[in-house]
Design a protein around this motif. Sequence first.
Motif, PDB file in Angstrom:
ATOM      1  N   PRO A 104      46.057  47.817  36.382  1.00 39.73           N
ATOM      2  CA  PRO A 104      46.616  48.912  35.583  1.00 39.73           C
ATOM      3  C   PRO A 104      48.116  49.052  35.853  1.00 39.73           C
ATOM      4  O   PRO A 104      48.594  48.671  36.921  1.00 39.73           O
ATOM      5  N   PRO A 105      48.871  49.612  34.920  1.00 41.68           N
ATOM      6  CA  PRO A 105      50.305  49.810  35.141  1.00 41.68           C
ATOM      7  C   PRO A 105      50.554  50.616  36.417  1.00 41.68           C
ATOM      8  O   PRO A 105      49.867  51.592  36.694  1.00 41.68           O
ATOM      9  N   GLY A 106      51.515  50.166  37.199  1.00 40.50           N
ATOM     10  CA  GLY A 106      51.860  50.861  38.441  1.00 40.50           C
ATOM     11  C   GLY A 106      51.034  50.454  39.642  1.00 40.50           C
ATOM     12  O   GLY A 106      51.336  50.856  40.757  1.00 40.50           O
ATOM     13  N   GLU A 107      49.986  49.667  39.452  1.00 38.03           N
ATOM     14  CA  GLU A 107      49.159  49.184  40.573  1.00 38.03           C
ATOM     15  C   GLU A 107      49.643  47.806  40.996  1.00 38.03           C
ATOM     16  O   GLU A 107      50.026  46.985  40.165  1.00 38.03           O
ATOM     17  N   TYR A 108      49.622  47.560  42.287  1.00 37.81           N
ATOM     18  CA  TYR A 108      50.025  46.272  42.828  1.00 37.81           C
ATOM     19  C   TYR A 108      48.978  45.810  43.826  1.00 37.81           C
ATOM     20  O   TYR A 108      48.316  46.614  44.462  1.00 37.81           O
ATOM     21  N   MET A 109      48.840  44.504  43.931  1.00 36.96           N
ATOM     22  CA  MET A 109      47.883  43.948  44.874  1.00 36.96           C
ATOM     23  C   MET A 109      48.637  43.364  46.051  1.00 36.96           C
ATOM     24  O   MET A 109      49.633  42.672  45.876  1.00 36.96           O
TER      25      MET A 109
ATOM     26  N   LEU B 182      39.701  47.778  47.814  1.00 41.60           N
ATOM     27  CA  LEU B 182      38.706  46.882  47.228  1.00 41.60           C
ATOM     28  C   LEU B 182      38.684  47.152  45.730  1.00 41.60           C
ATOM     29  O   LEU B 182      38.327  48.243  45.294  1.00 41.60           O
ATOM     30  N   PHE B 183      39.106  46.152  44.950  1.00 43.54           N
ATOM     31  CA  PHE B 183      39.159  46.275  43.497  1.00 43.54           C
ATOM     32  C   PHE B 183      38.022  45.489  42.862  1.00 43.54           C
ATOM     33  O   PHE B 183      37.651  44.411  43.342  1.00 43.54           O
ATOM     34  N   GLU B 184      37.505  46.009  41.752  1.00 35.50           N
ATOM     35  CA  GLU B 184      36.493  45.304  40.961  1.00 35.50           C
ATOM     36  C   GLU B 184      37.086  45.002  39.585  1.00 35.50           C
ATOM     37  O   GLU B 184      37.663  45.870  38.936  1.00 35.50           O
ATOM     38  N   PHE B 185      36.921  43.745  39.151  1.00 28.97           N
ATOM     39  CA  PHE B 185      37.374  43.285  37.845  1.00 28.97           C
ATOM     40  C   PHE B 185      36.173  42.717  37.097  1.00 28.97           C
ATOM     41  O   PHE B 185      35.247  42.187  37.723  1.00 28.97           O
ATOM     42  N   ASP B 186      36.191  42.784  35.774  1.00 31.97           N
ATOM     43  CA  ASP B 186      35.098  42.159  35.022  1.00 31.97           C
ATOM     44  C   ASP B 186      35.335  40.652  34.941  1.00 31.97           C
ATOM     45  O   ASP B 186      36.317  40.130  35.481  1.00 31.97           O
ATOM     46  N   GLN B 187      34.454  39.952  34.256  1.00 36.04           N
ATOM     47  CA  GLN B 187      34.524  38.492  34.200  1.00 36.04           C
ATOM     48  C   GLN B 187      35.746  37.973  33.437  1.00 36.04           C
ATOM     49  O   GLN B 187      36.100  36.806  33.562  1.00 36.04           O
ATOM     50  N   THR B 188      36.417  38.845  32.685  1.00 39.16           N
ATOM     51  CA  THR B 188      37.641  38.429  31.978  1.00 39.16           C
ATOM     52  C   THR B 188      38.897  38.779  32.776  1.00 39.16           C
ATOM     53  O   THR B 188      40.007  38.494  32.334  1.00 39.16           O
ATOM     54  N   GLY B 189      38.745  39.426  33.935  1.00 36.12           N
ATOM     55  CA  GLY B 189      39.876  39.800  34.770  1.00 36.12           C
ATOM     56  C   GLY B 189      40.364  41.214  34.539  1.00 36.12           C
ATOM     57  O   GLY B 189      41.327  41.649  35.169  1.00 36.12           O
ATOM     58  N   LYS B 190      39.695  41.968  33.663  1.00 38.72           N
ATOM     59  CA  LYS B 190      40.086  43.363  33.386  1.00 38.72           C
ATOM     60  C   LYS B 190      39.699  44.249  34.573  1.00 38.72           C
ATOM     61  O   LYS B 190      38.567  44.197  35.055  1.00 38.72           O
ATOM     62  N   PHE B 191      40.650  45.078  35.019  1.00 36.87           N
ATOM     63  CA  PHE B 191      40.401  46.001  36.131  1.00 36.87           C
ATOM     64  C   PHE B 191      39.333  47.007  35.717  1.00 36.87           C
ATOM     65  O   PHE B 191      39.424  47.630  34.668  1.00 36.87           O
ATOM     66  N   LEU B 192      38.295  47.163  36.555  1.00 30.84           N
ATOM     67  CA  LEU B 192      37.246  48.142  36.288  1.00 30.84           C
ATOM     68  C   LEU B 192      37.401  49.389  37.149  1.00 30.84           C
ATOM     69  O   LEU B 192      37.396  50.501  36.645  1.00 30.84           O
ATOM     70  N   LYS B 193      37.510  49.183  38.478  1.00 31.50           N
ATOM     71  CA  LYS B 193      37.613  50.343  39.361  1.00 31.50           C
ATOM     72  C   LYS B 193      37.998  49.907  40.765  1.00 31.50           C
ATOM     73  O   LYS B 193      37.921  48.734  41.122  1.00 31.50           O
ATOM     74  N   GLU B 194      38.385  50.913  41.546  1.00 30.78           N
ATOM     75  CA  GLU B 194      38.595  50.726  42.972  1.00 30.78           C
ATOM     76  C   GLU B 194      37.366  51.269  43.673  1.00 30.78           C
ATOM     77  O   GLU B 194      36.882  52.356  43.344  1.00 30.78           O
ATOM     78  N   ILE B 195      36.845  50.528  44.623  1.00 31.34           N
ATOM     79  CA  ILE B 195      35.668  50.947  45.380  1.00 31.34           C
ATOM     80  C   ILE B 195      36.128  51.417  46.754  1.00 31.34           C
ATOM     81  O   ILE B 195      36.922  50.752  47.413  1.00 31.34           O
TER      82      ILE B 195
END
Length: 143
Positions: free
Chosen positions: A8-13, A38-51
């Motif tokens: 998402p905008p403003g997030e960095y890894m 801990l980040f979760e992404f879907d199979q296309t690489g879209k950010f889903l959520k932080e766990i």
Amino acid sequence: MPNFLKLPPGEYMGEAVAVATNSKGHVFVFHRSHYNRLFEFDQTGKFLKEIGSGFLGFEFAHSVRVDKDDNIWTVDEGSNMITKFSPDGKVLMVLGRRPLAVLGVLPVAPQPPIVRRKSTNSVALLTLAGIRKAHLHLRWLLQ
């Protein structure tokens, strides 16, 4: 594929130290930054959520694994904890404990092993004396 993970905008890894996938093809990235996350992404690489946002068990990320039931297991070297999250990110189990900050770093006394049944015919012993040992046992346990 360049830039596969879309934050998402403003997030960095930070430094990605562990990556795992679940049965749906979702990608879990455990990384070190100002805060271990801990980040979760879907199979296309879209950010889903932080766990585990704000979870005190995340101090120095080490490993992430997903079991056959899609539960997410993390190993953290800084807190000396192994945490089991449900597929939707709720804490289900915590093994180990975070050292008390006011006492500083203390030697860890050997602790009795935790016995966990893998199946009806086998038992896994998980020692909490050292997080690296626990990580090796966890890797075997989740096979």
